[in-house]
Design a protein around this motif. Structure first.
Motif, mmCIF file in Angstrom:
data_model
loop_
_atom_site.group_PDB
_atom_site.id
_atom_site.type_symbol
_atom_site.label_atom_id
_atom_site.label_comp_id
_atom_site.label_asym_id
_atom_site.label_seq_id
_atom_site.Cartn_x
_atom_site.Cartn_y
_atom_site.Cartn_z
ATOM 1 N N UNK A 300 0.906 -1.274 -0.012
ATOM 2 C CA UNK A 300 0.053 -0.004 -0.014
ATOM 3 C C UNK A 300 0.865 1.215 -0.050
ATOM 4 N N UNK A 301 0.274 2.251 -0.421
ATOM 5 C CA UNK A 301 1.387 3.675 -0.505
ATOM 6 C C UNK A 301 0.326 4.812 -0.360
ATOM 7 N N UNK A 302 0.883 5.718 0.058
ATOM 8 C CA UNK A 302 0.215 7.304 0.170
ATOM 9 C C UNK A 302 1.096 8.254 -0.426
ATOM 10 N N UNK A 321 1.266 0.218 -10.232
ATOM 11 C CA UNK A 321 1.174 -0.548 -8.976
ATOM 12 C C UNK A 321 -0.321 -1.174 -8.875
ATOM 13 N N UNK A 322 -0.446 -1.993 -8.030
ATOM 14 C CA UNK A 322 -1.583 -2.966 -7.723
ATOM 15 C C UNK A 322 -1.787 -3.141 -6.307
ATOM 16 N N UNK A 323 -2.175 -1.834 -5.632
ATOM 17 C CA UNK A 323 -1.918 -1.810 -4.057
ATOM 18 C C UNK A 323 -3.338 -2.223 -3.442
ATOM 19 N N UNK A 324 -3.440 -2.980 -2.257
ATOM 20 C CA UNK A 324 -4.596 -3.118 -1.455
ATOM 21 C C UNK A 324 -5.246 -1.653 -1.453
ATOM 22 N N UNK A 325 -4.526 -0.552 -1.331
ATOM 23 C CA UNK A 325 -4.894 0.756 -1.247
ATOM 24 C C UNK A 325 -3.646 1.816 -1.741
ATOM 25 N N UNK A 326 -3.977 2.521 -2.666
ATOM 26 C CA UNK A 326 -2.992 3.487 -3.144
ATOM 27 C C UNK A 326 -3.774 5.002 -2.963
ATOM 28 N N UNK A 391 0.431 22.406 1.769
ATOM 29 C CA UNK A 391 1.686 22.372 0.912
ATOM 30 C C UNK A 391 2.550 20.946 1.334
ATOM 31 N N UNK A 392 2.042 20.086 2.054
ATOM 32 C CA UNK A 392 2.554 18.879 2.449
ATOM 33 C C UNK A 392 3.090 17.988 1.187
ATOM 34 N N UNK A 393 4.191 17.516 1.381
ATOM 35 C CA UNK A 393 4.670 16.621 0.249
ATOM 36 C C UNK A 393 5.316 15.351 0.814
ATOM 37 N N UNK A 394 5.187 14.125 0.218
ATOM 38 C CA UNK A 394 5.976 13.083 0.825
ATOM 39 C C UNK A 394 5.393 11.673 0.191
ATOM 40 N N UNK A 395 6.070 10.631 0.525
ATOM 41 C CA UNK A 395 5.611 9.277 0.326
ATOM 42 C C UNK A 395 5.585 8.454 1.467
ATOM 43 N N UNK A 396 4.697 7.509 1.640
ATOM 44 C CA UNK A 396 4.789 6.664 2.770
ATOM 45 C C UNK A 396 4.568 5.122 1.883
ATOM 46 N N UNK A 397 5.058 4.179 2.289
ATOM 47 C CA UNK A 397 4.712 2.606 1.772
ATOM 48 C C UNK A 397 4.795 1.592 3.037
ATOM 49 N N UNK A 398 3.734 0.701 2.800
ATOM 50 C CA UNK A 398 3.193 -0.069 3.938
ATOM 51 C C UNK A 398 3.544 -1.496 3.176
ATOM 52 N N UNK A 399 4.151 -2.335 4.161
ATOM 53 C CA UNK A 399 4.253 -3.789 3.395
ATOM 54 C C UNK A 399 2.862 -4.571 3.391
#
Length: 486
Positions: A300-302, A321-326, A391-399
């Protein structure tokens, strides 16, 4: 509590980053995540006042009316005789209003009062020089590149953020803010700061209508960027390349997590395209490696950016990508800092809306609307009482989840980059990738995402048919012309 394993693809990513960037190992409790502008401002003031040796602030600009912040710096200097304050801003943005009050004229007062205990540097891009510099008006000249790093250091601690130092970033402009309690990491970013500072103009106070003067010290290792750009870039490359590449201690395969007390690895990544030939910037390849993780398993990613103009390479990887949730979080037009602004900048919010609409259409075309979602962030309306900007920017990845329990993020990217073509090609950006197995930090990262999501609404294809989301031909034309500068 600390988990003992990381997903194999995350360990593979770490090996790739080891070959690309420096790295730092942290124990539990060495990273704090701040959530709100006022918390950021309170911590910023507190850390400045507590600093005994050094304060260094790299930002796009300090607001021209930030007298309170200047007073905090003045108080810290008066109370701590050994304190040295260094400030780095952008020359174009910092002097834009001159000879009216400007960021530069405000900072010049500190220089005049404290002499060599305060040093203010202003970076000028080598991309703007000659006739181009003479003819392009101040309101537009920033389109050729800026000093965009946000590094706020105090003794042996540093805040990495996307926030600048002005009233809206302290009150009603949502961003992200990570506080690192690490002398090693703080020293590293101070070296980055010093390198760019050595390639910048020095600010001094004078009695002119502007209230300041910019000079190029003879101690600078390179000539002025506006006069001998090629030589300037050549020397800048020699200075910066050793700092952004891996250190000799990055032994392949040894990621440091064999030590139970090492729970987090931090990889600084930088994009210094205007200063490097060849361009060995590390942000772009590092993000490419990170996003490649998404195609290998059900991560999953944000992804969030206040200005929705994702670099085409990143866009393709997210869509593939093929995420459970993106989820993508971006500013609604009413939460964009350029909302209803005068001139050509007024076209920017609808231009970003158009790009978001095209992304949603691409998601639907790929039949991924159930798993990839675009969320607009809005908390009131800019320029109206209670209105915020985003103005937030970023990436999060969850296994991938190992059972029915939702996994928390184990990777994030924090820093100044907007992940756009402009960020890659024109501006100076400094960020880091954090990889952690610290359950407490992972919970804080999850809470951070939930904090950002609380003012969002999901956008579907039909959402863009409402009158407030329709985009005219003028916006499309402006986007075609200015896309690379957004």
């Amino acid at each position: 509590m600390v988990t003992t394993t990381l997903h194999p693809e995350i360990r593979k990513l770490m090996g790739q980053l080891d070959d690309l960037t420096p790295r730092f190992f942290l124990r539990q409790g060495q990273i704090d995540i701040l959530k709100t502008p006022d918390e950021f401002y309170r911590v910023l003031q507190k850390k400045i006042l507590l600093a005994k040796k050094r304060v260094f602030l790299a930002t796009l600009y300090i607001g021209k009316t930030e007298n309170e912040l200047v007073d905090v710096l003045r108080k810290a200097l008066l109370e701590n005789p050994a304190l040295k304050v260094d400030i780095l801003t952008d020359a174009l943005r910092g002097t834009r209003e001159a000879p009216n009050p400007s960021s530069a004229s405000l900072m010049a007062k500190l220089v005049a009062e404290f002499g060599d205990r305060v040093e203010v540097k202003l970076f000028h891009t080598p991309n703007l020089r000659g006739m181009k510099k003479a003819m392009i008006p101040a309101r537009l000249n920033e389109g050729w590149g800026l000093q965009h790093m946000k590094l706020y250091g105090f003794d042996d601690e540093i805040i990495l953020s996307g926030a600048n130092l002005s009233h809206d970033y302290f009150t009603n402009r949502q961003d992200r803010y990570y506080l690192f309690r690490s002398a090693e990491i703080t020293n590293y970013y101070k070296k980055i700061y010093d390198a760019v500072g050595s390639l910048s103009y020095v600010l001094s106070a004078d009695n002119s209508p502007r209230g300041f003067h910019l000079s190029w010290p003879s101690t600078n290792p390179a000539p002025e960027p506006t006069k001998r750009a090629l030589r300037f870039v050549k020397i800048a490359t020699q200075i910066l390349t050793p700092l952004i590449r891996p250190s000799p201690s990055n032994v392949a395969g040894d990621i440091g997590l064999q030590d139970p007390s090492t729970v987090t690895v931090v990889y600084p990544i930088s994009q210094f395209t205007p200063l490097l030939s060849p361009n060995v910037s590390t942000e772009s390849p590092a993000i490419q490696h990170l996003l490649d993780v998404l195609k290998t398993d059900r991560f999953s990613w944000v992804f969030t950016a206040g200005y929705f103009n994702i670099h085409p390479d990143y866009r393709r990887k997210l869509l593939s990508s093929n995420p459970p949730e993106g989820a993508i979080i971006t500013a609604a037009a009413e939460a964009n800092g350029f909302y209803q602004s005068a001139g050509i900048s007024g076209y920017l919010p609808p231009a970003y809306t158009l790009l978001a609409k095209e992304f949603v259409e691409d998601v639907k075309r790929r039949q991924k609307s159930d798993s990839i979602h675009l969320l607009e962030w809005q908390n009131g309306i800019l320029n109206q009482p209670g209105g915020w900007t985003y103005h937030a920017k970023g990436i999060w990845i969850s296994p991938p989840p190992v059972d029915s329990t939702e996994e928390k993020p184990c990777v994030t990217v924090i820093g100044s980059s907007n992940f756009t073509r402009r960020s890659h090609a024109l501006d100076l950006e400094s960020n880091c990738i954090i990889v952690t197995r610290d359950e407490d930090l992972r919970s804080k990262m999850s809470d951070e995402i939930q904090h950002l999501r609380q003012f969002t609404r999901e956008m579907k294809e039909e959402s863009y048919k409402s009158n407030d989301r329709r985009v005219g031909w003028g916006v499309k034309a402006a986007l075609a012309v200015l896309g690379g500068m957004l």
